[in-house]
Scaffold this motif. Sequence first.
Motif, PDB file in Angstrom:
ATOM      1  N   VAL A 115      -8.183   0.152  -1.007  1.00 23.24           N
ATOM      2  CA  VAL A 115      -8.372   1.662  -0.993  1.00 23.24           C
ATOM      3  C   VAL A 115      -8.820   2.196   0.437  1.00 23.24           C
ATOM      4  CG1 VAL A 115      -9.772   3.880  -2.069  1.00 23.24           C
ATOM      5  CG2 VAL A 115      -9.418   1.609  -3.208  1.00 23.24           C
ATOM      6  N   ARG A 116      -8.005   3.372   0.794  1.00 25.93           N
ATOM      7  CA  ARG A 116      -8.435   3.873   2.280  1.00 25.93           C
ATOM      8  C   ARG A 116      -8.956   5.304   1.896  1.00 25.93           C
ATOM      9  NH1 ARG A 116      -4.497   3.052   6.979  1.00 25.93           N
ATOM     10  NH2 ARG A 116      -5.704   1.403   7.270  1.00 25.93           N
ATOM     11  N   TYR A 143      -6.552   8.364   1.396  1.00 25.75           N
ATOM     12  CA  TYR A 143      -5.347   8.481   2.128  1.00 25.75           C
ATOM     13  C   TYR A 143      -4.303   7.421   1.723  1.00 25.75           C
ATOM     14  CZ  TYR A 143      -8.163  10.327   5.880  1.00 25.75           C
ATOM     15  OH  TYR A 143      -8.984  11.322   6.659  1.00 25.75           O
ATOM     16  N   SER A 144      -4.744   6.270   0.964  1.00 26.03           N
ATOM     17  CA  SER A 144      -3.639   5.232   0.503  1.00 26.03           C
ATOM     18  C   SER A 144      -4.456   4.336  -0.584  1.00 26.03           C
ATOM     19  CB  SER A 144      -3.270   4.304   1.600  1.00 26.03           C
ATOM     20  OG  SER A 144      -4.258   3.486   2.225  1.00 26.03           O
ATOM     21  N   PHE A 145      -3.657   3.887  -1.565  1.00 29.50           N
ATOM     22  CA  PHE A 145      -4.159   2.916  -2.521  1.00 29.50           C
ATOM     23  C   PHE A 145      -3.135   1.588  -2.676  1.00 29.50           C
ATOM     24  CE2 PHE A 145      -4.618   1.144  -6.368  1.00 29.50           C
ATOM     25  CZ  PHE A 145      -6.115   1.249  -6.738  1.00 29.50           C
ATOM     26  N   GLY A 146      -3.361   0.584  -2.484  1.00 27.87           N
ATOM     27  CA  GLY A 146      -2.566  -0.688  -2.724  1.00 27.87           C
ATOM     28  C   GLY A 146      -2.949  -1.771  -3.504  1.00 27.87           C
ATOM     29  N   LEU A 147      -2.418  -2.706  -3.646  1.00 24.26           N
ATOM     30  CA  LEU A 147      -2.571  -3.763  -4.510  1.00 24.26           C
ATOM     31  C   LEU A 147      -2.319  -5.104  -3.648  1.00 24.26           C
ATOM     32  CD1 LEU A 147      -2.465  -4.238  -7.991  1.00 24.26           C
ATOM     33  CD2 LEU A 147      -0.921  -5.824  -6.889  1.00 24.26           C
ATOM     34  N   ARG A 148      -3.178  -5.991  -3.888  1.00 24.36           N
ATOM     35  CA  ARG A 148      -2.735  -7.357  -3.137  1.00 24.36           C
ATOM     36  C   ARG A 148      -3.114  -8.415  -4.197  1.00 24.36           C
ATOM     37  NH1 ARG A 148      -4.405  -9.992   1.803  1.00 24.36           N
ATOM     38  NH2 ARG A 148      -5.205 -12.122   1.366  1.00 24.36           N
ATOM     39  N   ASN A 204       0.902  -1.015  -0.082  1.00 27.95           N
ATOM     40  CA  ASN A 204      -0.056  -0.057   0.003  1.00 27.95           C
ATOM     41  C   ASN A 204       1.030   1.212   0.178  1.00 27.95           C
ATOM     42  OD1 ASN A 204      -2.925  -1.428   0.515  1.00 27.95           O
ATOM     43  ND2 ASN A 204      -1.495  -2.218   2.144  1.00 27.95           N
ATOM     44  N   PHE A 205       0.284   2.189  -0.751  1.00 30.15           N
ATOM     45  CA  PHE A 205       1.256   3.410  -0.646  1.00 30.15           C
ATOM     46  C   PHE A 205       0.202   4.560  -0.105  1.00 30.15           C
ATOM     47  CE2 PHE A 205       3.126   1.135  -4.458  1.00 30.15           C
ATOM     48  CZ  PHE A 205       4.627   1.656  -4.251  1.00 30.15           C
ATOM     49  N   ASP A 206       0.756   5.260   0.708  1.00 29.38           N
ATOM     50  CA  ASP A 206       0.154   6.430   1.403  1.00 29.38           C
ATOM     51  C   ASP A 206       0.462   7.897   0.925  1.00 29.38           C
ATOM     52  OD1 ASP A 206      -0.652   4.834   3.531  1.00 29.38           O
ATOM     53  OD2 ASP A 206       1.107   5.141   4.811  1.00 29.38           O
TER      54      ASP A 206
END
Length: 159
Positions: free
Chosen positions: A62-63, A148-153, A29-31
């Motif tokens: 997604v935060r 706030y952040s986006f990430g990949l799983r 995840n990237f903030d």
Amino acid sequence: MTKNRISTILVLILFILSSCDKSRIYEQNFDFPDNKWEENKELTFEFEVPDHRQMYNVLYNVRYSVDYPFYNLYIKYNLLDSAGREINQKLQGMDLMDSKTGKPFGKGVSGVYDYRILALPGYIFPYSGKYKIKVRQYMRQNPLPQIYSFGLRLEKAGA
């Protein structure tokens, strides 16, 4: 108990709980500074696919804030192989809130929600090895506020 000791115990509990997730292959995840996703901020996720015969799910993390000004989010992704060749690319839209009620999706505390979205269900990669997925926000507002952040799983499908 001191604050340091409580913090150490919480970190250990989180580590133990996260290590129990046997289906997860990769997660990052990237903030975003100031909770704003700049249009030109490209996120790069690098991961390894251990078995190309296995089906995988690719999910977005997604935060976001309940004050996010839209009910949806558009992103554009590019999937690249280890040689940098594009395998797949797509513009994807996802709902973060119910468009009629405004109720946010995901789990939230104090107006901040975490939502995991299935982006590529049951995806079969062409071969085992290293891959990259590059992601950009594709909304009309720049910067995009309250993200706030986006990430990949990446996880094994059906596990």
